[in-house]
Design an enzyme around this catalytic site. Structure first.
Site, PDB file in Angstrom:
ATOM      1  N   ASP A 139      -7.660  -5.070   0.013  1.00 15.67           N
ATOM      2  CA  ASP A 139      -8.826  -6.392  -0.895  1.00 15.67           C
ATOM      3  C   ASP A 139      -7.502  -7.719  -1.096  1.00 15.67           C
ATOM      4  O   ASP A 139      -8.743  -8.445  -1.795  1.00 15.67           O
ATOM      5  CB  ASP A 139      -7.872  -5.980  -2.287  1.00 15.67           C
ATOM      6  CG  ASP A 139      -8.959  -4.719  -2.448  1.00 15.67           C
ATOM      7  OD1 ASP A 139      -7.708  -3.439  -3.315  1.00 15.67           O
ATOM      8  OD2 ASP A 139      -9.807  -4.190  -2.679  1.00 15.67           O
ATOM      9  N   HIS A 162       1.063  -1.443  -0.108  1.00 19.38           N
ATOM     10  CA  HIS A 162       0.427   0.030  -0.009  1.00 19.38           C
ATOM     11  C   HIS A 162       0.660   1.274   0.121  1.00 19.38           C
ATOM     12  O   HIS A 162       2.128   1.394   0.956  1.00 19.38           O
ATOM     13  CB  HIS A 162      -0.567   0.094   1.463  1.00 19.38           C
ATOM     14  CG  HIS A 162      -2.000   0.995   0.757  1.00 19.38           C
ATOM     15  ND1 HIS A 162      -1.800   2.207   1.432  1.00 19.38           N
ATOM     16  CD2 HIS A 162      -3.278   0.664   0.633  1.00 19.38           C
ATOM     17  CE1 HIS A 162      -2.932   2.896   1.072  1.00 19.38           C
ATOM     18  NE2 HIS A 162      -3.678   1.711   0.868  1.00 19.38           N
TER      19      HIS A 162
HETATM   20  C1  SDX Z   1      -6.637  -0.075  -2.841  1.00 19.38           C
HETATM   21  O1  SDX Z   1      -4.221   4.753  -2.221  1.00 19.38           O
HETATM   22  C2  SDX Z   1      -5.135   4.026  -1.555  1.00 19.38           C
HETATM   23  O2  SDX Z   1      -5.959   4.290  -0.619  1.00 19.38           O
HETATM   24  C3  SDX Z   1      -5.393   3.149  -1.862  1.00 19.38           C
HETATM   25  C4  SDX Z   1      -6.774   1.926  -1.408  1.00 19.38           C
HETATM   26  C5  SDX Z   1      -8.279   2.664  -1.034  1.00 19.38           C
HETATM   27  O3  SDX Z   1      -8.881   2.929  -0.099  1.00 19.38           O
HETATM   28  O4  SDX Z   1      -8.653   3.822  -1.936  1.00 19.38           O
HETATM   29  O5  SDX Z   1      -6.352   1.586  -0.217  1.00 19.38           O
HETATM   30  C6  SDX Z   1      -7.392   0.483  -2.520  1.00 19.38           C
HETATM   31  O6  SDX Z   1      -6.103   0.064  -4.173  1.00 19.38           O
HETATM   32  C7  SDX Z   1      -5.771  -0.635  -1.714  1.00 19.38           C
HETATM   33  C8  SDX Z   1      -4.251  -1.261  -3.206  1.00 19.38           C
HETATM   34  C9  SDX Z   1      -4.722  -2.191  -3.607  1.00 19.38           C
HETATM   35  N1  SDX Z   1      -3.591  -2.564  -5.106  1.00 19.38           N
HETATM   36  C10 SDX Z   1      -3.349  -4.241  -4.829  1.00 19.38           C
HETATM   37  O7  SDX Z   1      -3.211  -4.833  -4.273  1.00 19.38           O
HETATM   38  C11 SDX Z   1      -1.735  -3.851  -6.022  1.00 19.38           C
HETATM   39  C12 SDX Z   1      -1.162  -5.135  -5.472  1.00 19.38           C
HETATM   40  N2  SDX Z   1       0.015  -3.527  -4.685  1.00 19.38           N
HETATM   41  C13 SDX Z   1       0.483  -3.430  -5.245  1.00 19.38           C
HETATM   42  O8  SDX Z   1       0.771  -2.730  -6.823  1.00 19.38           O
HETATM   43  C14 SDX Z   1       1.428  -1.779  -4.461  1.00 19.38           C
HETATM   44  O9  SDX Z   1       1.570  -1.894  -3.262  1.00 19.38           O
HETATM   45  C15 SDX Z   1       0.479  -1.006  -5.143  1.00 19.38           C
HETATM   46  C16 SDX Z   1      -0.753  -0.138  -6.290  1.00 19.38           C
HETATM   47  C17 SDX Z   1      -0.421  -0.799  -3.834  1.00 19.38           C
HETATM   48  C18 SDX Z   1       1.340   0.573  -3.901  1.00 19.38           C
HETATM   49  O10 SDX Z   1       2.094   0.906  -5.061  1.00 19.38           O
HETATM   50  P1  SDX Z   1       3.008   1.893  -4.393  1.00 19.38           P
HETATM   51  O11 SDX Z   1       3.367   2.445  -3.498  1.00 19.38           O
HETATM   52  O12 SDX Z   1       3.840   2.784  -6.013  1.00 19.38           O
HETATM   53  O13 SDX Z   1       4.915   1.595  -4.039  1.00 19.38           O
HETATM   54  P2  SDX Z   1       5.501   0.620  -5.142  1.00 19.38           P
HETATM   55  O14 SDX Z   1       4.837  -0.083  -6.854  1.00 19.38           O
HETATM   56  O15 SDX Z   1       6.772   1.763  -5.563  1.00 19.38           O
HETATM   57  O16 SDX Z   1       6.015  -0.554  -4.387  1.00 19.38           O
HETATM   58  C19 SDX Z   1       7.454  -0.106  -3.500  1.00 19.38           C
HETATM   59  C20 SDX Z   1       8.172  -1.271  -3.372  1.00 19.38           C
HETATM   60  C21 SDX Z   1       8.312  -2.274  -5.430  1.00 19.38           C
HETATM   61  O17 SDX Z   1      10.048  -2.724  -5.168  1.00 19.38           O
HETATM   62  P3  SDX Z   1      11.610  -2.490  -5.229  1.00 19.38           P
HETATM   63  O18 SDX Z   1      11.194  -1.283  -6.598  1.00 19.38           O
HETATM   64  O19 SDX Z   1      11.857  -1.358  -3.608  1.00 19.38           O
HETATM   65  O20 SDX Z   1      12.069  -3.487  -5.062  1.00 19.38           O
HETATM   66  O21 SDX Z   1       7.833  -3.080  -2.988  1.00 19.38           O
HETATM   67  C22 SDX Z   1       7.198  -3.870  -4.207  1.00 19.38           C
HETATM   68  C23 SDX Z   1       7.413  -3.167  -5.042  1.00 19.38           C
HETATM   69  O22 SDX Z   1       8.286  -3.755  -6.625  1.00 19.38           O
HETATM   70  N3  SDX Z   1       5.720  -4.044  -3.820  1.00 19.38           N
HETATM   71  C24 SDX Z   1       5.671  -5.471  -4.356  1.00 19.38           C
HETATM   72  C25 SDX Z   1       3.777  -5.649  -4.284  1.00 19.38           C
HETATM   73  N4  SDX Z   1       3.577  -4.679  -3.569  1.00 19.38           N
HETATM   74  C26 SDX Z   1       4.967  -3.617  -3.981  1.00 19.38           C
HETATM   75  N5  SDX Z   1       6.441  -6.431  -4.446  1.00 19.38           N
HETATM   76  C27 SDX Z   1       5.211  -7.820  -4.496  1.00 19.38           C
HETATM   77  N6  SDX Z   1       4.197  -7.243  -4.464  1.00 19.38           N
HETATM   78  C28 SDX Z   1       3.239  -6.622  -4.480  1.00 19.38           C
HETATM   79  N7  SDX Z   1       2.288  -6.855  -4.589  1.00 19.38           N
END
Ligand code: SDX
Length: 430
Positions: free
Chosen positions: A364, A307
């Site tokens: 989720d 998140h």
């Molecule tokens: C919602 O914003 C809100 O409030 C949203 C929400 C709401 O109520 O409106 O809470 C609802 O959208 C919840 C999130 C649902 N999405 C998912 O579950 C999809 C999976 N999660 C990711 O794609 C990610 O964590 C996000 C999109 C939720 C957040 O993305 P960020 O903040 O841009 O984080 P990032 O992609 O930059 O990740 C940071 C690191 C990265 O690794 P490095 O580059 O540091 O090596 O963490 C890793 C990412 O690769 N990472 C994951 C991961 N989520 C982040 N690695 C594996 N699996 C994951 N799920």
């Protein structure tokens, strides 16, 4: 503000630019950079807006370090336990919990607005059977402004606009489901509460006398409350961006629905269950799934994890996990996907990759398993997220309209294209 600095300084081109520091009621601070271009001829760069405050809002507060979510100051745990979704919708839109008389008036408006114009029903006949209900929902919502043009009146009572949209979105959602399974629609009933009405429209049919289970109605209320607002997330920011141009509430919410649909946002609840179904079908080990999620060359993330704000357990995920066990027990169901989800969570929370990045289950991760147990098809899950988020979108749109500091949203860019290449007439181009 305590002994912390009250201003921030930026030193650029031999000049020192002093900017005021702002602090909110939760102690979060921001540098007010509104005069930065005027004073220093520089912008700030923040793709994804991870370090950017776009507005001041009194609707919800998310503390990602504490794992805290407040709706108008009340912890989401308290509201999920003690309030119905309609009560929380009133709280978000009006800023206070309703008294009995206010609640009755608000509920009556839901009832009077629960049907959609008969001409709108013909729209459903024109969609292909497998149309994703989020596509139907967004199109129907923006079409509401054709049938209810009063939404463009600046003085329309917010309760009328809000309850019309809240009540009709519920009906449109149920109708889109009935259309997708080729069943006749079930009209809303004035005898039923918001969630009971929705469940009845979804699952009753001329040949099935749907038994409304009060426990499942309470769970539906709790799930919608969990999703009701969440600060300036992607879809809420979209509603504000569209609203900032002067577009009406329905057009703004339509845009929010489209933003929510994305798999990284509200679409993740569908992605989680599809991920779990694939893992179960293919017999993948939890270890393999976790390794794939960590592998940057593999597009598959651990959906429902991570998140932008929460760097600890999402409080909504904790509530949803508890509800999951309760619903499966109530319905006498075993779901191997829950066991799989629990195994994935345990493995991920012990893995340095997830620990170092502070990746925890988000809202989720468990909700899709609950919806599945309740009988909702997977492609309705994000529609349920939209139903829950709607009062938050309405409240945020209304707050935007009333905010004297708000202007049309228009971020800047750093241009990376060519600078005035020689123009060659078409007949001389190779
Ligand atoms: C919602 O914003 C809100 O409030 C949203 C929400 C709401 O109520 O409106 O809470 C609802 O959208 C919840 C999130 C649902 N999405 C998912 O579950 C999809 C999976 N999660 C990711 O794609 C990610 O964590 C996000 C999109 C939720 C957040 O993305 P960020 O903040 O841009 O984080 P990032 O992609 O930059 O990740 C940071 C690191 C990265 O690794 P490095 O580059 O540091 O090596 O963490 C890793 C990412 O690769 N990472 C994951 C991961 N989520 C982040 N690695 C594996 N699996 C994951 N799920």
């Amino acid at each position: 503000m305590t002994n912390e600095t009250k201003t921030a300084e930026l030193h650029v081109d031999g000049k020192t630019i002093t900017m005021p520091m702002m602090e909110d009621n939760a102690g979060f601070r921001a540098v007010d950079i509104r005069t930065l271009w005027r004073d220093a001829r520089v912008y700030t760069y923040d793709p994804g807006f991870g370090c950017t405050v776009s507005c001041q809002s009194a609707i919800s507060h998310v503390d990602g370090e504490k794992g805290q979510l407040l709706y108008r100051g009340y912890p989401v745990e308290v509201l999920t336990e003690h309030c119905t979704f309609v009560e929380v919708a009133y709280l978000l839109i009006h800023g206070v919990l309703p008294n009995q008389a206010q609640m009755e008036k608000f509920s009556d408006l839901f009832n009077s607005h629960s049907m959609i114009h008969e001409d709108m029903r013909t729209f459903f006949r024109r969609y292909p059977e497998r149309a994703h209900p989020m596509a139907v929902l967004s199109a129907m919502v923006v079409s509401l402004s054709s049938f209810y043009p009063e939404v463009d009146k600046t003085d329309e009572d917010i309760d009328m606009a809000a309850t019309r949209l809240l009540s009709k979105l519920r009906t449109i959602a149920a109708f889109s489901y009935k259309k997708s399974i080729g069943e006749p629609i079930s009209q809303p009933s004035h005898k039923l509460s918001y969630c009971a009405n929705f469940l009845n429209m979804m699952f009753s049919s001329p040949v099935v006398d749907y038994q409304i289970d009060p426990i499942i109605v309470r769970v539906m209320n709790q799930l919608l409350v969990l999703h009701a607002d969440h600060g300036q997330n992607c879809s809420t920011s979209t509603v504000r961006m569209v609203g900032s141009s002067g577009a009406n509430l329905y057009a703004s919410v339509c845009a929010g629905i489209c933003a929510l649909w994305g798999p990284l946002h509200g679409g993740a609840n569908q992605e989680v269950v599809e991920m779990l179904e694939r893992i179960h079908r293919e017999g993948c080990s939890v270890d393999k799934v976790i390794e794939q999620a960590k592998d940057k060359t593999n597009p598959r993330r651990l959906m429902g994890f991570g998140h932008r704000i929460y760097k600890t357990y999402d409080p909504r995920a904790a509530i949803a996990k508890k509800i999951c066990h309760e619903v499966l027990a109530r319905l006498g169901k075993q779901d191997p996907l829950l066991d799989l989800a629990l195994g994935l969570e345990a493995k991920a929370l012990a893995d340095p990759y997830f620990v170092e990045r502070k990746l925890y289950p988000n809202v989720d991760f468990y909700t899709g398993i609950i919806y599945r147990a309740m009988g909702f098809p997977t492609d309705m899950f994000t529609v349920l997220f939209a139903l829950g988020r709607l009062p938050g979108w309405i409240a945020q749109w209304q707050e935007l309209k009333r905010d004297p500091h708000q202007r049309i949203g228009r971020p800047m860019q750093l241009y990376t294209g060519p600078m005035q290449p020689a123009f060659v007439p078409i007949d001389q181009r190779t």
